[in-house]
Design a protein around this motif. Structure first.
Motif, PDB file in Angstrom:
ATOM      1  N   ARG A 224       3.227  38.107 -23.673  1.00  0.00           N
ATOM      2  CA  ARG A 224       3.921  39.358 -23.356  1.00  0.00           C
ATOM      3  C   ARG A 224       3.578  40.449 -24.369  1.00  0.00           C
ATOM      4  O   ARG A 224       3.367  41.603 -24.004  1.00  0.00           O
ATOM      5  CB  ARG A 224       5.430  39.117 -23.320  1.00  0.00           C
ATOM      6  N   GLU A 280      12.895  40.103 -23.395  1.00  0.00           N
ATOM      7  CA  GLU A 280      12.328  40.134 -22.050  1.00  0.00           C
ATOM      8  C   GLU A 280      12.100  38.727 -21.514  1.00  0.00           C
ATOM      9  O   GLU A 280      12.367  38.440 -20.339  1.00  0.00           O
ATOM     10  CB  GLU A 280      11.018  40.924 -22.062  1.00  0.00           C
ATOM     11  N   VAL A 281      11.617  37.837 -22.384  1.00  0.00           N
ATOM     12  CA  VAL A 281      11.380  36.448 -21.962  1.00  0.00           C
ATOM     13  C   VAL A 281      12.697  35.763 -21.610  1.00  0.00           C
ATOM     14  O   VAL A 281      12.806  35.056 -20.604  1.00  0.00           O
ATOM     15  CB  VAL A 281      10.640  35.669 -23.070  1.00  0.00           C
ATOM     16  N   GLU A 284      14.038  36.915 -18.275  1.00  0.00           N
ATOM     17  CA  GLU A 284      13.129  36.779 -17.128  1.00  0.00           C
ATOM     18  C   GLU A 284      13.755  35.837 -16.100  1.00  0.00           C
ATOM     19  O   GLU A 284      14.261  34.767 -16.433  1.00  0.00           O
ATOM     20  CB  GLU A 284      11.781  36.217 -17.592  1.00  0.00           C
ATOM     21  N   GLY A 325      14.127  40.705 -17.403  1.00  0.00           N
ATOM     22  CA  GLY A 325      12.765  40.738 -17.906  1.00  0.00           C
ATOM     23  C   GLY A 325      12.272  42.109 -18.329  1.00  0.00           C
ATOM     24  O   GLY A 325      11.114  42.247 -18.740  1.00  0.00           O
TER      25      GLY A 325
END
Length: 375
Positions: A224, A280-281, A284, A325
């Motif tokens: 990412r 963000e991970v 997700e 995410g």
């Protein structure tokens, strides 16, 4: 959620006490964790759910020839008769599909959302189970219907049955045994071996938690960060105008090794970029989760509040808010409001009225995407 209030859900312990004494340490049997509890969906509804595309379901049977497993979708003809013994239907992520189940899962938010995963329902006929096994994550096992006998133990021999479609322990050595009835619950820390067998028809709700592996998390973060790196990093090509001719072409040039090392150092050199990628991970969504866009009603300032959709994952750190995410920089009053939304999963009309124009535009976009709804 008050963390210093005793809860029947935790056998009279406060969430603080439970986390300090039991979390990832030792089991806890809780009689009538939810007094008078009844299953939140009946057998036909669960069977219908297992038929749907995008719902993770598994049929597990113990036969004279060994264990059998079939993945969903599972039509009604795929399931054995309910009078037939020794079979189990597992339906994962029911909280994503049934609001009452989602509401039940919220009672376990004394653990960070970053760790809370989903609620799986296990339906079993008499004698049904998935064999003695251990999980790599914490789990609460809430009995919803009927009775299930649990045997548990600190298993040292982790040898698995060869050729089985499930990770079944070959030499299970139980140390304790309990029969759970509706409303009873058993907490087990990671790698604590257990075997649950239905006594008659039963349903068990498993509240599971995320435990990312170090290597997998590192890979996702690097990917990412690399994708979002600016042009100076992402498009800076390796050049070697001073490279001499070589008589050992298989050897990797030292300058290229240095180039690779510097690239990684540059990617990981910004702690805010790493924190952003982590958020963000962690928010997700799983591949089988999607939203119906454009169907959500937008909140009207001063009239209606806001509620996150049950499928939405929202978290924050000191500088960002994260949702499904995506990440957004947040500061000041809007940051306080967004953090409250992540913690409460809703905002009252009064709270929403404090949002800036920019924050309201963002919320409107989330509503249009189906991530949130007017309360």
């Amino acid at each position: 959620m008050p963390i210093d209030t005793p809860l029947a859900l935790l056998n009279g312990l406060t969430p603080s006490q439970f986390m300090r004494r039991h979390w990832q340490k030792k089991p806890l049997l809780i009689r009538q964790a939810i007094p008078g509890f009844q299953a939140l969906l009946d057998r036909p509804t669960l069977f219908d759910l297992s038929e749907r595309e995008g719902v993770e379901a598994r049929l597990i049977q113990q036969t004279p020839k060994g264990w059998k497993m079939r993945n969903g979708p599972l039509g009604k003809r795929a399931l054995p008769a309910v009078k037939q013994a020794n079979w189990t239907l597992l339906v994962q992520g029911v909280d994503q599909h049934v609001q009452a189940v989602h509401a039940l899962l919220q009672q376990f938010r004394f653990v960070p959302d970053a760790r809370l995963d989903d609620l799986m329902i296990s339906y079993a006929t008499d004698g049904g189970g998935v064999g003695p096994h251990f999980d790599s994550y914490d789990v609460f096992l809430l009995q919803a219907h009927g009775r299930r006998r649990w045997r548990i133990g600190k298993q040292k021999d982790l040898t698995l049955v060869e050729g089985a479609p499930l990770k079944i322990l070959q030499n299970f050595e139980p140390e304790e045994e309990f029969v759970l009835e509706p409303g009873d619950m058993l907490y087990l820390p990671p790698r604590y071996a257990h075997d649950g067998v239905a006594e008659g028809e039963c349903m068990t709700y498993s509240i599971g938690f995320r435990a990312p592996k170090r290597g997998e998390l590192a890979r996702e973060l690097l990917q990412r960060i690399a994708e979002e790196a600016d042009d100076a990093v992402g498009l800076d090509l390796y050049r070697d105008p001073q490279q001499p001719a070589v008589d050992a072409p298989g050897a990797i040039p030292a300058p290229l090794q240095g180039f690779a090392t510097d690239a990684l150092k540059e990617l990981l050199g910004d702690p805010k970029a790493l924190a952003c990628a982590l958020g963000e991970v962690l928010t997700e969504l799983k591949a089988n989760i999607w939203f119906d866009e454009g169907e959500a009603e937008l909140p009207v300032a001063g009239v209606s509040g806001l509620t996150l959709d049950r499928r939405t994952r929202m978290m924050y750190d000191a500088h960002h808010v994260f949702i499904n995410g995506e990440s957004y920089r947040a500061a000041g009053r809007d940051a306080t409001l967004m953090r409250r939304l992540a913690d409460q999963r809703s905002l009252s009309a009064k709270e929403l009225a404090r949002a800036s124009e920019g924050a309201m535009d963002l919320i409107a976009a989330w509503c249009e995407d189906g991530w949130a709804h007017a309360a």
